[in-house]
Scaffold this motif. Structure first.
Motif, PDB file in Angstrom:
ATOM      1  N   ALA A  16       0.832  -1.204   0.000  1.00 39.20           N
ATOM      2  CA  ALA A  16       0.000   0.000   0.000  1.00 39.20           C
ATOM      3  C   ALA A  16       0.868   1.257   0.000  1.00 39.20           C
ATOM      4  CB  ALA A  16      -0.948  -0.012   1.195  1.00 39.20           C
ATOM      5  N   THR A  17       1.889   1.271   0.839  1.00 35.64           N
ATOM      6  CA  THR A  17       2.776   2.436   0.901  1.00 35.64           C
ATOM      7  C   THR A  17       3.463   2.673  -0.443  1.00 35.64           C
ATOM      8  OG1 THR A  17       3.132   2.080   3.266  1.00 35.64           O
ATOM      9  CG2 THR A  17       4.734   3.458   2.111  1.00 35.64           C
ATOM     10  N   ALA A  18       3.990   1.620  -1.028  1.00 35.25           N
ATOM     11  CA  ALA A  18       4.660   1.753  -2.332  1.00 35.25           C
ATOM     12  C   ALA A  18       3.686   2.250  -3.400  1.00 35.25           C
ATOM     13  CB  ALA A  18       5.264   0.414  -2.748  1.00 35.25           C
ATOM     14  N   ALA A  63      -8.430   2.708  -7.274  1.00 36.64           N
ATOM     15  CA  ALA A  63      -7.761   1.561  -7.909  1.00 36.64           C
ATOM     16  C   ALA A  63      -6.893   0.803  -6.899  1.00 36.64           C
ATOM     17  CB  ALA A  63      -6.917   2.035  -9.095  1.00 36.64           C
ATOM     18  N   ILE A  64      -6.163   1.537  -6.062  1.00 36.49           N
ATOM     19  CA  ILE A  64      -5.326   0.891  -5.046  1.00 36.49           C
ATOM     20  C   ILE A  64      -6.197   0.093  -4.076  1.00 36.49           C
ATOM     21  CG2 ILE A  64      -3.817   1.320  -3.046  1.00 36.49           C
ATOM     22  CD1 ILE A  64      -2.698   3.754  -4.682  1.00 36.49           C
ATOM     23  N   CYS A  65      -7.268   0.704  -3.618  1.00 33.66           N
ATOM     24  CA  CYS A  65      -8.161   0.018  -2.676  1.00 33.66           C
ATOM     25  C   CYS A  65      -8.819  -1.201  -3.310  1.00 33.66           C
ATOM     26  CB  CYS A  65      -9.217   0.980  -2.139  1.00 33.66           C
ATOM     27  SG  CYS A  65      -8.533   2.231  -1.029  1.00 33.66           S
ATOM     28  N   LEU A  66      -9.276  -1.061  -4.542  1.00 34.94           N
ATOM     29  CA  LEU A  66      -9.910  -2.209  -5.209  1.00 34.94           C
ATOM     30  C   LEU A  66      -8.920  -3.345  -5.397  1.00 34.94           C
ATOM     31  CD1 LEU A  66     -12.173  -0.418  -7.838  1.00 34.94           C
ATOM     32  CD2 LEU A  66     -12.871  -1.501  -5.677  1.00 34.94           C
ATOM     33  N   PHE A  67      -7.666  -3.014  -5.611  1.00 30.32           N
ATOM     34  CA  PHE A  67      -6.619  -4.021  -5.771  1.00 30.32           C
ATOM     35  C   PHE A  67      -6.282  -4.704  -4.442  1.00 30.32           C
ATOM     36  CE2 PHE A  67      -1.945  -4.921  -5.873  1.00 30.32           C
ATOM     37  CZ  PHE A  67      -1.984  -5.986  -6.762  1.00 30.32           C
ATOM     38  N   LEU A  68      -6.198  -3.919  -3.362  1.00 32.05           N
ATOM     39  CA  LEU A  68      -5.742  -4.454  -2.086  1.00 32.05           C
ATOM     40  C   LEU A  68      -6.869  -4.878  -1.147  1.00 32.05           C
ATOM     41  CD1 LEU A  68      -2.806  -1.999  -1.290  1.00 32.05           C
ATOM     42  CD2 LEU A  68      -2.642  -4.359  -2.136  1.00 32.05           C
ATOM     43  N   LEU A  69      -7.873  -4.041  -1.011  1.00 32.69           N
ATOM     44  CA  LEU A  69      -8.936  -4.302  -0.035  1.00 32.69           C
ATOM     45  C   LEU A  69     -10.192  -3.544  -0.462  1.00 32.69           C
ATOM     46  CD1 LEU A  69      -8.678  -6.096   2.511  1.00 32.69           C
ATOM     47  CD2 LEU A  69      -8.565  -3.998   3.833  1.00 32.69           C
ATOM     48  N   HIS A 118       1.773  12.800   1.620  1.00 33.65           N
ATOM     49  CA  HIS A 118       2.386  11.525   1.990  1.00 33.65           C
ATOM     50  C   HIS A 118       1.907  11.052   3.362  1.00 33.65           C
ATOM     51  CE1 HIS A 118       4.783  10.918  -1.530  1.00 33.65           C
ATOM     52  NE2 HIS A 118       5.390  12.075  -1.402  1.00 33.65           N
ATOM     53  N   ALA A 119       1.696  11.968   4.298  1.00 34.07           N
ATOM     54  CA  ALA A 119       1.163  11.589   5.614  1.00 34.07           C
ATOM     55  C   ALA A 119      -0.248  11.018   5.480  1.00 34.07           C
ATOM     56  CB  ALA A 119       1.175  12.789   6.558  1.00 34.07           C
ATOM     57  N   THR A 120      -1.046  11.621   4.605  1.00 36.90           N
ATOM     58  CA  THR A 120      -2.390  11.102   4.328  1.00 36.90           C
ATOM     59  C   THR A 120      -2.294   9.692   3.767  1.00 36.90           C
ATOM     60  OG1 THR A 120      -3.193  13.338   3.864  1.00 36.90           O
ATOM     61  CG2 THR A 120      -4.516  11.506   3.020  1.00 36.90           C
ATOM     62  N   HIS A 121      -1.391   9.501   2.827  1.00 39.49           N
ATOM     63  CA  HIS A 121      -1.230   8.182   2.207  1.00 39.49           C
ATOM     64  C   HIS A 121      -0.728   7.148   3.206  1.00 39.49           C
ATOM     65  CE1 HIS A 121      -0.843  10.503  -1.785  1.00 39.49           C
ATOM     66  NE2 HIS A 121      -2.095  10.146  -1.564  1.00 39.49           N
ATOM     67  N   LEU A 122       0.149   7.561   4.117  1.00 33.91           N
ATOM     68  CA  LEU A 122       0.609   6.642   5.154  1.00 33.91           C
ATOM     69  C   LEU A 122      -0.564   6.215   6.030  1.00 33.91           C
ATOM     70  CD1 LEU A 122       2.820   5.091   6.631  1.00 33.91           C
ATOM     71  CD2 LEU A 122       3.278   7.197   7.942  1.00 33.91           C
ATOM     72  N   ALA A 123      -1.415   7.160   6.390  1.00 37.32           N
ATOM     73  CA  ALA A 123      -2.602   6.822   7.182  1.00 37.32           C
ATOM     74  C   ALA A 123      -3.501   5.841   6.418  1.00 37.32           C
ATOM     75  CB  ALA A 123      -3.377   8.087   7.547  1.00 37.32           C
TER      76      ALA A 123
END
Length: 135
Positions: A16-18, A63-69, A118-123
């Motif tokens: 997710a981070t990457a 897209a990231i969420c649909l791919f991961l969770l 980036h902090a938002t994405h880390l969360a």
């Protein structure tokens, strides 16, 4: 403060981070057009360019969420709102202080903007990793 489980999926957290780091590069720099970049900085007529820009971010987060969770797809809406607030705030501050690229304040604002994204994405990545083991 949100509760993060003692054990979260390191595998999902790393992926997710990457993906969010790559998403920020693609959506903020590669896919952002001059119309978006200049338009969202205007004092009037900024809504459409900003909405288009943050819409790209939201679609990438989706897209990231649909791919991961997939059940965390709602994070796309959160990204839309948070990204819009960060970018608009930066625009208003830059206009107020009249920062230009030859001033350090301009670069401080750019750095703060990117750090907040980036902090938002880390969360988001932590939420995805935590949810992947919760259920």
């Amino acid at each position: 403060m949100p509760i993060i489980p003692e054990q979260i999926s390191a595998h999902i957290l790393i992926w997710a981070t990457a993906l969010f780091i790559l998403k920020q590069l693609i959506a903020d720099f590669i896919l952002q057009t001059a119309w978006m970049a200049k338009g969202k900085e205007r004092q009037t007529g900024w809504v459409a360019p900003l909405a288009a820009h943050v819409g790209i971010h939201a679609l990438c987060t989706l897209a990231i969420c649909l791919f991961l969770l997939p059940h965390l797809a709602w994070l796309a809406l959160a990204d839309f709102l948070v990204h819009a607030a960060i970018d608009r705030s930066k625009s208003l501050l830059q206009a107020k202080f009249k920062f230009t690229p030859d001033q350090s304040g301009y670069w401080w604002m750019l750095g703060l903007d990117q750090t907040l994204h980036h902090a938002t994405h880390l969360a988001f990545a932590v939420a995805i990793a935590a949810a992947s083991v919760a259920g």
